[in-house]
Design a protein around this motif. Structure first.
Motif, mmCIF file in Angstrom:
data_model
loop_
_atom_site.group_PDB
_atom_site.id
_atom_site.type_symbol
_atom_site.label_atom_id
_atom_site.label_comp_id
_atom_site.label_asym_id
_atom_site.label_seq_id
_atom_site.Cartn_x
_atom_site.Cartn_y
_atom_site.Cartn_z
ATOM 1 N N SER A 234 16.663 -10.970 -3.783
ATOM 2 C CA SER A 234 15.680 -12.051 -3.129
ATOM 3 C C SER A 234 14.620 -11.463 -2.240
ATOM 4 C CB SER A 234 16.530 -13.103 -2.707
ATOM 5 O OG SER A 234 17.327 -12.652 -1.452
ATOM 6 N N ARG A 235 15.284 -10.676 -1.348
ATOM 7 C CA ARG A 235 14.314 -9.924 -0.452
ATOM 8 C C ARG A 235 14.383 -8.316 -0.792
ATOM 9 N NH1 ARG A 235 15.856 -11.467 5.693
ATOM 10 N NH2 ARG A 235 14.591 -13.230 5.674
ATOM 11 N N LYS A 236 13.068 -7.924 -1.053
ATOM 12 C CA LYS A 236 12.669 -6.670 -1.134
ATOM 13 C C LYS A 236 12.978 -5.534 -0.105
ATOM 14 C CE LYS A 236 8.966 -6.775 -4.630
ATOM 15 N NZ LYS A 236 7.756 -6.533 -4.910
ATOM 16 N N ALA A 237 13.903 -4.794 -0.172
ATOM 17 C CA ALA A 237 14.267 -3.765 0.483
ATOM 18 C C ALA A 237 13.521 -2.433 0.151
ATOM 19 C CB ALA A 237 15.651 -3.362 0.674
ATOM 20 N N TYR A 238 13.080 -1.605 1.098
ATOM 21 C CA TYR A 238 12.437 -0.410 0.563
ATOM 22 C C TYR A 238 12.884 0.734 1.390
ATOM 23 C CZ TYR A 238 8.423 -3.723 -0.483
ATOM 24 O OH TYR A 238 7.947 -4.517 -0.985
ATOM 25 N N ALA A 239 12.649 1.941 0.611
ATOM 26 C CA ALA A 239 13.320 3.036 1.130
ATOM 27 C C ALA A 239 12.198 4.339 0.966
ATOM 28 C CB ALA A 239 14.620 3.405 0.184
ATOM 29 N N LEU A 240 12.399 5.108 1.701
ATOM 30 C CA LEU A 240 11.227 6.315 1.733
ATOM 31 C C LEU A 240 11.610 7.240 0.547
ATOM 32 C CD1 LEU A 240 9.450 6.763 3.879
ATOM 33 C CD2 LEU A 240 10.845 8.560 5.167
ATOM 34 N N LYS A 241 10.369 7.709 0.084
ATOM 35 C CA LYS A 241 10.405 8.494 -0.952
ATOM 36 C C LYS A 241 10.084 10.163 -0.289
ATOM 37 C CE LYS A 241 9.291 7.429 -4.993
ATOM 38 N NZ LYS A 241 8.512 6.649 -6.360
ATOM 39 N N ALA A 242 9.850 11.120 -1.222
ATOM 40 C CA ALA A 242 9.559 12.521 -0.784
ATOM 41 C C ALA A 242 8.127 12.355 -0.249
ATOM 42 C CB ALA A 242 9.605 13.191 -1.989
ATOM 43 N N ALA A 243 7.290 11.787 -0.872
ATOM 44 C CA ALA A 243 5.845 11.699 -0.198
ATOM 45 C C ALA A 243 5.884 11.025 1.307
ATOM 46 C CB ALA A 243 4.979 10.788 -1.219
ATOM 47 N N LEU B 31 0.740 -1.203 -0.004
ATOM 48 C CA LEU B 31 0.012 0.053 -0.033
ATOM 49 C C LEU B 31 0.672 1.235 -0.146
ATOM 50 C CD1 LEU B 31 -2.598 1.387 -0.025
ATOM 51 C CD2 LEU B 31 -2.694 1.101 2.569
ATOM 52 N N LEU B 32 1.984 1.443 1.004
ATOM 53 C CA LEU B 32 2.974 2.425 0.888
ATOM 54 C C LEU B 32 3.424 2.492 -0.493
ATOM 55 C CD1 LEU B 32 4.123 2.090 4.360
ATOM 56 C CD2 LEU B 32 2.633 4.047 3.581
ATOM 57 N N GLU B 33 3.554 1.500 -1.099
ATOM 58 C CA GLU B 33 4.322 1.829 -2.532
ATOM 59 C C GLU B 33 3.313 2.349 -3.507
ATOM 60 O OE1 GLU B 33 7.358 -1.240 -5.219
ATOM 61 O OE2 GLU B 33 6.117 -2.197 -3.671
ATOM 62 N N GLU B 34 2.286 1.713 -3.262
ATOM 63 C CA GLU B 34 1.228 2.511 -4.311
ATOM 64 C C GLU B 34 0.951 3.676 -4.062
ATOM 65 O OE1 GLU B 34 -1.977 -0.477 -3.625
ATOM 66 O OE2 GLU B 34 -1.184 -2.012 -4.791
#
Length: 179
Positions: A94-103, A79-82
């Motif tokens: 193999s494992r998705k790592a996520y980082a913060l974007k401006a929003a 949801l946060l990605e969307e």
């Protein structure tokens, strides 16, 4: 924690025998999905992470007393990605790592006070559990519960006795609060 009114009972509305007319109180969730999303943004604001690391970060904050399930973490990452608040760092890993974007940073700033209260709630949970596990405190709590259960499990308790128990409990609560 708040109590769902559909599961609360009051002496006036419940029959005298039985527990709330046969209903049991429902245990509320520690955090709802929006709280989890804000905590995820908080941790991603510090470092890129994958879902398991986010679960462990929340668990560490509460010293193991609360651990969000993968069933709440992973759908909220999606949801946060969307919402364009986070991005996948390396889609081929193999494992998705996520980082913060401006929003995501904007959401963090807009919810700074709420995030601080969530962090406080989780850290105070850890303190509460730690203090309740002190042997003398644990024994005193157990004795109080045993005494109440023993007395309240008796049939035909007089109104005077019930009022005395209520008064005693209220006095104890006041002493505990002010000590």
């Amino acid at each position: 924690m708040k109590q769902d009114s559909a599961f609360s009972c009051h002496r006036d509305s419940a029959p005298r025998s039985g527990s709330c007319g046969g209903r049991r109180k429902r245990r509320e969730k520690m955090l709802d999905a929006s709280d989890i999303r804000l905590l995820m943004l908080h941790f991603l604001g510090q470092n890129a992470a994958h879902g398991y690391e986010l679960i462990k970060s929340v668990e560490e904050l509460s010293k193991g007393e609360y651990s969000p399930s993968p069933g709440i973490i992973y759908p909220n990452l999606t949801l946060l990605e969307e919402m364009d608040a986070i991005r996948v760092v390396d889609a081929q890993a193999s494992r998705k790592a996520y980082a913060l974007k401006a929003a995501g940073r904007v959401l963090l700033e807009e919810n700074r006070e709420h995030i601080a209260s969530l962090i406080e709630r989780l850290t105070s949970l850890a303190i509460l559990v730690n203090n309740r596990s002190i042997p003398d405190v644990d024994q005193a709590i157990h004795q109080m519960k045993a005494a109440l259960n023993s007395r309240l499990s008796q049939e035909d308790i007089s109104e005077e006795t019930l009022q005395s128990i209520i008064s005693t409990l209220n006095e104890a609560a006041k002493k505990i609060t002010t000590s």
